[in-house]
Design an enzyme around this catalytic site. Structure first.
Site, PDB file in Angstrom:
ATOM      1  N   CYS A 224      26.624  40.160  51.317  1.00 43.73           N
ATOM      2  CA  CYS A 224      26.612  41.206  50.290  1.00 43.73           C
ATOM      3  C   CYS A 224      25.323  42.027  50.344  1.00 43.73           C
ATOM      4  CB  CYS A 224      26.766  40.587  48.904  1.00 43.73           C
ATOM      5  SG  CYS A 224      28.285  39.657  48.688  1.00 43.73           S
TER       6      CYS A 224
ATOM      7  N   ASP B 136      20.191  43.546  54.298  1.00 43.52           N
ATOM      8  CA  ASP B 136      19.142  44.489  54.670  1.00 43.52           C
ATOM      9  C   ASP B 136      19.673  45.407  55.775  1.00 43.52           C
ATOM     10  OD1 ASP B 136      16.827  45.781  55.550  1.00 43.52           O
ATOM     11  OD2 ASP B 136      15.575  44.014  55.238  1.00 43.52           O
TER      12      ASP B 136
ATOM     13  N   GLU C  91      23.693  41.853  41.947  1.00 54.75           N
ATOM     14  CA  GLU C  91      22.668  42.738  41.389  1.00 54.75           C
ATOM     15  C   GLU C  91      22.683  44.096  42.070  1.00 54.75           C
ATOM     16  OE1 GLU C  91      22.271  39.579  41.959  1.00 54.75           O
ATOM     17  OE2 GLU C  91      21.666  38.787  40.006  1.00 54.75           O
TER      18      GLU C  91
END
Length: 289
Positions: A184, A187, A263
């Site tokens: 998810c 980077d 998040e």
């Protein structure tokens, strides 16, 4: 890291301001665990990892699912057991079921804590390379378990470990152990010379294929279209994976959780950004001639 000691001192001061009972159930505050978003996966981090899956101590992470090892049953890997003399069989505890879901690069654990109550019978692990972020998730797991103490068993199926999966994924999981892997908002490593550090590549996909069972799924999501195209291309050309249809994606509740509960997903939603999702199913290996 220069700011880490100060953050630890602030965390400790905050804990000391609480009563003992409050300390047991208080959720950690992210402001005490903030850490830079990027970590070099090629650095020699001070990591502890098992020699192989049979050596992994899952019982300490999932105590509600732990049982005492029996003499002959100690260790799930037969070759691992044969390396020991009969009098040296490993004692201790083991878990009653294997971990089946891994969230690689779990961040602050939004996906973990959303999936845990939806899949209460499934053991889920988050794997995160950053020290402070890992500690935050571990503290939150501990607090949520305390808030939902017996007879409630909520969040006993979720845990987090610090790990560099680009180096050590097969050290944790046996062949065909996992049913789901989540990648998810990894980077993006925008610079071309950094692409080798991306969490998806043909080589790493072979490791995902090794630990995934046939029919298992890799879930990917990002807000960077270039990275989405990169991940999709590398999975589509790998013979062990096939793209999950849009209809199957829409019917999978894990996809919606992945879109909305991480998040990064929430931040993209607040900023009106786009989310690119692609899921890939582990196919059966061809029969040997």
């Amino acid at each position: 890291m220069a700011g880490e000691p100060a953050k630890r001192q602030k965390r400790e001061a905050y804990r000391q301001s609480l009563t003992t009972e409050e300390q047991n159930i208080a959720l950690p505050k992210k402001k005490f665990y903030r850490q830079r978003a990027h970590a070099n996966p090629f650095s020699d981090h001070a990591l502890t990892y098992p020699r192989g899956p049979a050596d992994m101590d899952w019982a300490s992470l999932y105590p509600a699912h732990a049982v005492e090892k029996t003499g002959e049953g100690a260790g799930d890997d037969e070759s691992h057991d044969r390396d020991r003399d009969d009098g040296e069989k490993e004692k201790g505890k083991t878990i009653t079921k294997p971990v089946e879901i891994a969230d690689i690069g779990c961040g602050f654990g939004g996906l973990l804590f959303a999936l845990a109550p939806k899949l209460p019978e499934t053991l889920i692990v988050g794997m995160e390379i950053r020290t402070s972020v890992t500690e935050y998730v571990q503290e939150k797991v501990r607090a949520l378990r305390a808030q939902n103490a017996a007879p409630n068993t909520a969040y006993q199926n979720v845990a987090c470990i610090r790990a560099n999966t680009m180096k050590f994924l097969p050290n944790f999981f046996a062949k065909a152990q996992l049913a789901k892997i989540f990648l998810c908002f990894p980077d993006p490593h925008f610079k071309q010379r950094k692409h080798k550090a991306r969490i998806v590549s043909y080589t790493l996909n072979s490791e995902y294929a090794f630990v995934l069972r046939p029919g298992g799924v890799v879930y990917t999501i990002t807000d960077v279209e270039d990275l989405h195209v990169w991940m999709r291309g590398h999975f589509e050309k790998h013979p062990s994976f096939e793209r999950v249809s849009e209809e199957d994606e829409a019917a999978d509740e894990c996809v919606e959780v992945m879109r909305m509960e991480t998040e990064e997903g929430k931040k993209v939603e607040r900023n009106g950004g786009r989310k690119f999702v692609a899921c890939f199913r582990r196919v059966e290996d061809p029969r040997w001639p």
